[in-house]
Design a protein around this motif. Structure first.
Motif, PDB file in Angstrom:
ATOM      1  N   GLY A 231      25.489  48.649  74.970  1.00  0.00           N
ATOM      2  CA  GLY A 231      26.581  49.019  75.858  1.00  0.00           C
ATOM      3  C   GLY A 231      27.529  49.943  75.121  1.00  0.00           C
TER       4      GLY A 231
ATOM      5  N   ARG B 124      24.974  45.273  81.819  1.00  0.00           N
ATOM      6  CA  ARG B 124      24.163  45.985  82.789  1.00  0.00           C
ATOM      7  C   ARG B 124      22.823  46.380  82.186  1.00  0.00           C
ATOM      8  N   ALA B 125      22.871  46.800  80.866  1.00  0.00           N
ATOM      9  CA  ALA B 125      21.614  47.184  80.209  1.00  0.00           C
ATOM     10  C   ALA B 125      20.679  45.989  80.111  1.00  0.00           C
TER      11      ALA B 125
ATOM     12  N   SER C 256      19.557  45.815  73.771  1.00  0.00           N
ATOM     13  CA  SER C 256      20.325  46.421  74.860  1.00  0.00           C
ATOM     14  C   SER C 256      21.640  46.912  74.271  1.00  0.00           C
TER      15      SER C 256
ATOM     16  N   ASP D  58      19.273  45.110  83.547  1.00  0.00           N
ATOM     17  CA  ASP D  58      18.284  46.077  84.034  1.00  0.00           C
ATOM     18  C   ASP D  58      16.960  45.976  83.293  1.00  0.00           C
TER      19      ASP D  58
ATOM     20  N   ALA E 278      29.099  47.231  79.930  1.00  0.00           N
ATOM     21  CA  ALA E 278      27.975  48.176  79.934  1.00  0.00           C
ATOM     22  C   ALA E 278      26.743  47.535  79.321  1.00  0.00           C
ATOM     23  N   ARG E 279      26.922  46.763  78.258  1.00  0.00           N
ATOM     24  CA  ARG E 279      25.782  46.077  77.626  1.00  0.00           C
ATOM     25  C   ARG E 279      25.147  45.064  78.587  1.00  0.00           C
TER      26      ARG E 279
ATOM     27  N   ARG F  54      17.320  49.315  76.655  1.00  0.00           N
ATOM     28  CA  ARG F  54      17.945  50.534  77.178  1.00  0.00           C
ATOM     29  C   ARG F  54      19.445  50.482  76.874  1.00  0.00           C
ATOM     30  N   PHE F  55      20.133  51.574  77.142  1.00  0.00           N
ATOM     31  CA  PHE F  55      21.582  51.612  76.938  1.00  0.00           C
ATOM     32  C   PHE F  55      22.272  51.947  78.241  1.00  0.00           C
ATOM     33  N   ARG F  56      23.497  51.507  78.384  1.00  0.00           N
ATOM     34  CA  ARG F  56      24.327  51.845  79.522  1.00  0.00           C
ATOM     35  C   ARG F  56      25.721  52.227  79.008  1.00  0.00           C
ATOM     36  N   ILE F  57      26.318  53.191  79.711  1.00  0.00           N
ATOM     37  CA  ILE F  57      27.645  53.683  79.332  1.00  0.00           C
ATOM     38  C   ILE F  57      28.628  53.304  80.418  1.00  0.00           C
ATOM     39  N   ASN F  58      29.819  52.874  80.024  1.00  0.00           N
ATOM     40  CA  ASN F  58      30.860  52.536  80.987  1.00  0.00           C
ATOM     41  C   ASN F  58      31.428  53.835  81.539  1.00  0.00           C
TER      42      ASN F  58
END
Length: 566
Positions: A524, A549-550, A522, A553, A546-547, A557-561
C-alpha cells in the motif's frame, strides 16, 4: 595491570630514574672535596658588650655543637676558623651559607697579617647575593695574606634551622660551576612541570576528571615554590626582602602539600575512600593553611612556635594519605600499585623533612632542601601514574560507549530480521521537512507458510523479505519491520517515482525461499508530510487502506491511495 603495559611501565620508570639521577648527580656532587672548606660554626649569644676581638681571642666561651637551634632566636656571634685560604684576582674565594631568617649579617674577615675586612648584608639587601639553590654568597676581599678566620655578627636570627647554616668556603670558579649545575637542575624541573601541566590541562579538557585539576594545581604550586626557593624570585625582584621571600616559601610549600593530598583523594575510585577520611582531610587541609597563614603574617613573632605548628599541621596533612592508601588496599583499588611506585619517594622525602623541622633529626641543608628532589621524583614518576589512570579511564569510556551502542542497537533492531524496528523507524521518519512516500508491505498468506514449513522457515521468509526490501530502497531510506508481517519503506516523494513498486513485487516473488515455496507481498502506498506524529498517523492510515485493497484484490500487487495523492 596487563603484562604489556607492565613491561612498558618498567622501561618508562627505568628511563625516568636514570634522568632523575642525572639531574641530581650534577657537578655539584662531583666537585672535589679539596676545593671546598666546611668550617664548623662556633657561636655565642650576643648579650651586649662583646666585640669580634673577644670572639677571636677566645676570652668568651663558644658553643661549637651541631645544634645551633637550642639557643633560640636573637643576636649571635659566630666564629669560623681552622682554615687558611689565599685568593687572587683570578681566583677569589667566597663564603656561602644557606638562606635562613635573619635581619642582618656583618662579616669580620681576619687575615694572617692582622688586617680585618668587613662585609655587611641585611635582609633587605640580600637579594643580589642569592645564588641558585638559595645560597647566600659573600665575596671575600682579596689580599696577599691568607684568610684565617671569619667572625659573623648575626642580628635578628630566628634560629629555626640555624644561625649561620651550612657555611662553606670555596673558589669563586667552583661556585660558578655549582650555580650552572643547579640552574640546569631547576630549569629542567620547571620545564618538566610545564610540559606535564600543558599535557594534563589538554587531557582535562577532554576527560574532565577532578584528579587532573588537582594534579595541575599541584604542578603550578610546585613551579612557584621552585621559582621562589631556588632564589630565582630574588633575581626577578631584587628589591624583595629575603625574609619575605622565606614567608612566600612557607605558603607555597603548604599549597604544594595541600594540592598533592587533594590529588591523592581524587586519584582513587570514588568508592575507595570513606567519607570520614575525606572529612579528616578537609580539616587537616584547613588547619595547615591556617597555620601557614599565621606563620606568614606573624613571623618573626614567636617564630619557633609558629614554625613548629606549621610543621605539625603539614605532618597531619601528610598523615591523611596513610588511611587513603590503606583503604585503597583493603578495597582493592586498581590504581594502588602504580600510585605507590610514583609517590613512595616523594612521600618519604616529605615525612623526613617534617621530622627534621620538628627537631627530631639534626639540621641538614640537604634535608631542608630535599623538596626539589622530592618534587623531581614526583613529577617524573607521577606522570606514569597519571598516564595509567587515564588509560584505564579511556578503556572504561570505550567499554561504556560500546555497551551503550550495543544497547541502543538492540533497542532499535528487530531481533528476527536484523533491520530497524518500529521505534527506530519512527525516530528516523518523523520530522522530515519534505513530503514522503510510504510503502507498507504485508506478506500474503503467512499463516499457511508457517503451517507448511514451520516457524523457523517462517522466520527465514521474514528475513528474506526484509533483505529484499532493504536492497530495493535507497541507502539512506528508512526500512523497518513494524511488527508481525508488516514492513515499511519511506522515500522522499520527489524521488520516489524512480523506485517501482512493481519491481519490488517481482523481486520478492522471485527470491529463493525455504523449501522452494513462492512468497508474495501486498503493498500500500501513500504520500504526505511526516513532520509530526499526527502526520505519521494520517500517512500510515492512508497507506494501510491502500495495502488492504491490494490484499483484498488477491495479493501480490500494489495499490496507491489515489484520493490522498490527488
Amino acid at each position: 595491570m596487563d603484562s604489556r603495559f607492565g613491561s612498558s611501565l618498567g622501561r618508562g620508570l627505568a628511563a625516568m630514574l636514570v634522568l632523575l639521577a642525572a639531574l641530581l648527580s650534577s657537578p655539584v656532587a662531583a666537585m672535589p672535596d679539596h676545593a671546598r672548606i666546611h668550617p664548623t660554626p662556633c657561636l655565642r649569644a650576643d648579650t651586649g658588650g662583646q666585640t669580634e676581638a673577644d670572639i677571636l681571642s677566645g676570652s668568651v666561651p663558644l658553643d661549637c655543637g651541631a645544634r645551633q637551634t637550642r639557643h633560640g632566636r636573637g643576636d649571635f656571634w659566630v666564629l669560623l676558623s681552622g682554615f687558611s685560604v689565599t685568593g687572587s684576582a683570578e681566583e677569589p674565594f667566597v663564603l656561602r651559607t644557606a638562606s635562613v631568617w635573619q635581619d642582618a649579617v656583618r662579616l669580620h674577615i681576619l687575615y694572617a697579617d692582622g688586617f680585618t675586612a668587613q662585609v655587611l648584608s641585611t635582609s633587605a639587601s640580600t637579594s643580589p647575593r642569592i645564588r641558585p639553590g638559595a645560597f647566600i654568597q659573600y665575596d671575600l676581599p682579596v689580599r696577599s695574606a691568607p684568610i684565617t678566620a671569619i667572625v659573623a655578627h648575626v642580628q635578628g636570627s630566628a634560629n629555626v634551622r640555624g644561625v649561620l647554616f651550612s657555611p662553606e668556603i670555596l673558589p669563586k670558579s667552583e661556585a660558578a660551576r655549582r650555580d650552572l649545575a643547579l640552574t640546569a637542575l631547576y630549569a629542567g624541573f620547571l620545564g618538566l612541570c610545564l610540559a606535564l601541566l600543558c599535557y594534563n590541562l589538554m587531557m582535562w579538557a577532554v576527560m574532565r576528571r577532578r584528579f587532573q585539576i588537582a594534579y595541575c594545581a599541584m604542578l603550578v604550586a610546585m613551579m612557584a615554590y621552585a621559582f621562589s626557593s631556588s632564589g630565582a624570585l630574588a633575581w626577578v625582584w631584587p628589591a624583595i626582602d629575603n625574609n619575605d621571600r622565606l614567608r612566600i616559601n612557607y605558603g607555597l610549600l603548604t599549597l604544594v602539600v595541600a594540592a598533592a593530598i587533594a590529588f591523592v583523594r581524587h586519584f582513587f575510585e570514588a568508592r575507595i575512600i570513606p567519607r570520614w577520611v575525606l572529612r579528616l582531610t578537609r580539616v587537616a587541609t584547613v588547619t595547615s593553611l591556617a597555620a601557614t597563614a599565621a606563620m606568614v603574617a606573624l613571623a618573626p613573632w614567636r617564630i619557633a612556635l609558629l614554625d613548629t605548628a606549621n610543621s605539625l599541621a603539614l605532618g597531619a596533612l601528610l598523615f591523611c594519605a596513610i588511611p587513603m592508601i590503606a583503604f585503597a588496599r583493603i578495597r582493592r583499588s586498581r590504581f594502588l600499585t602504580v600510585f605507590l611506585i610514583a609517590w613512595a619517594a616523594p612521600f618519604l622525602f616529605a615525612v623526613i623533612r617534617v621530622i627534621a623541622n620538628l627537631g627530631l633529626l639534626p639540621p641538614s641543608f640537604w634535608i631542608d632542601n630535599s623538596t626539589v628532589m622530592a618534587m623531581s621524583a614526583e613529577a617524573l614518576l607521577s606522570a606514569v601514574a597519571i598516564a595509567y589512570r587515564i588509560r584505564l579511564l579511556s578503556d572504561e569510556r570505550d567499554s561504556a560507549r560500546a555497551s551503550e551502542t550495543l544497547a541502543r542497537l538492540i533497542a532499535e533492531t528487530d531481533p528476527v530480521t536484523g533491520i530497524a524496528n518500529r521505534r527506530a523507524f519512527l525516530a528516523a521518519a518523523i520530522g522530515a521537512r519534505v513530503p514522503q512516500r510510504l510503502l507498507l508491505l504485508h506478506i500474503d498468506g503467512f499463516k499457511e507458510i508457517n503451517d507448511r514449513i514451520g516457524h523457523d522457515g517462517g522466520d527465514e521468509v521474514l528475513r528474506i523479505v526484509a533483505e529484499t526490501a532493504q536492497h530495493f530502497a535507497p541507502r539512506d531510506a528508512p526500512v523497518a519491520r513494524l511488527g508481525g508481517i508488516e514492513f515499511a519503506i519511506l522515500l522522499p516523494a520527489q524521488s520516489a517515482e524512480s523506485f517501482s513498486p512493481a519491481l519490488l513485487l517481482e523481486r520478492v516473488r522471485t527470491a529463493p525461499m525455504p523449501s522452494g515455496i513462492k512468497v508474495t507481498v501486498s503493498i500500500g502506498i501513500a504520500e504526505g508530510p511526516v513532520a509530526t506524529e499526527d502526520d505519521w498517523t494520517s500517512l500510515y492510515r492512508d497507506a494501510d487502506r491502500a495495502r488492504y485493497r491490494a490484499s483484498r484484490d488477491g495479493g501480490g500487487r500494489f495499490r496507491i491511495n489515489l484520493a490522498q495523492l490527488a
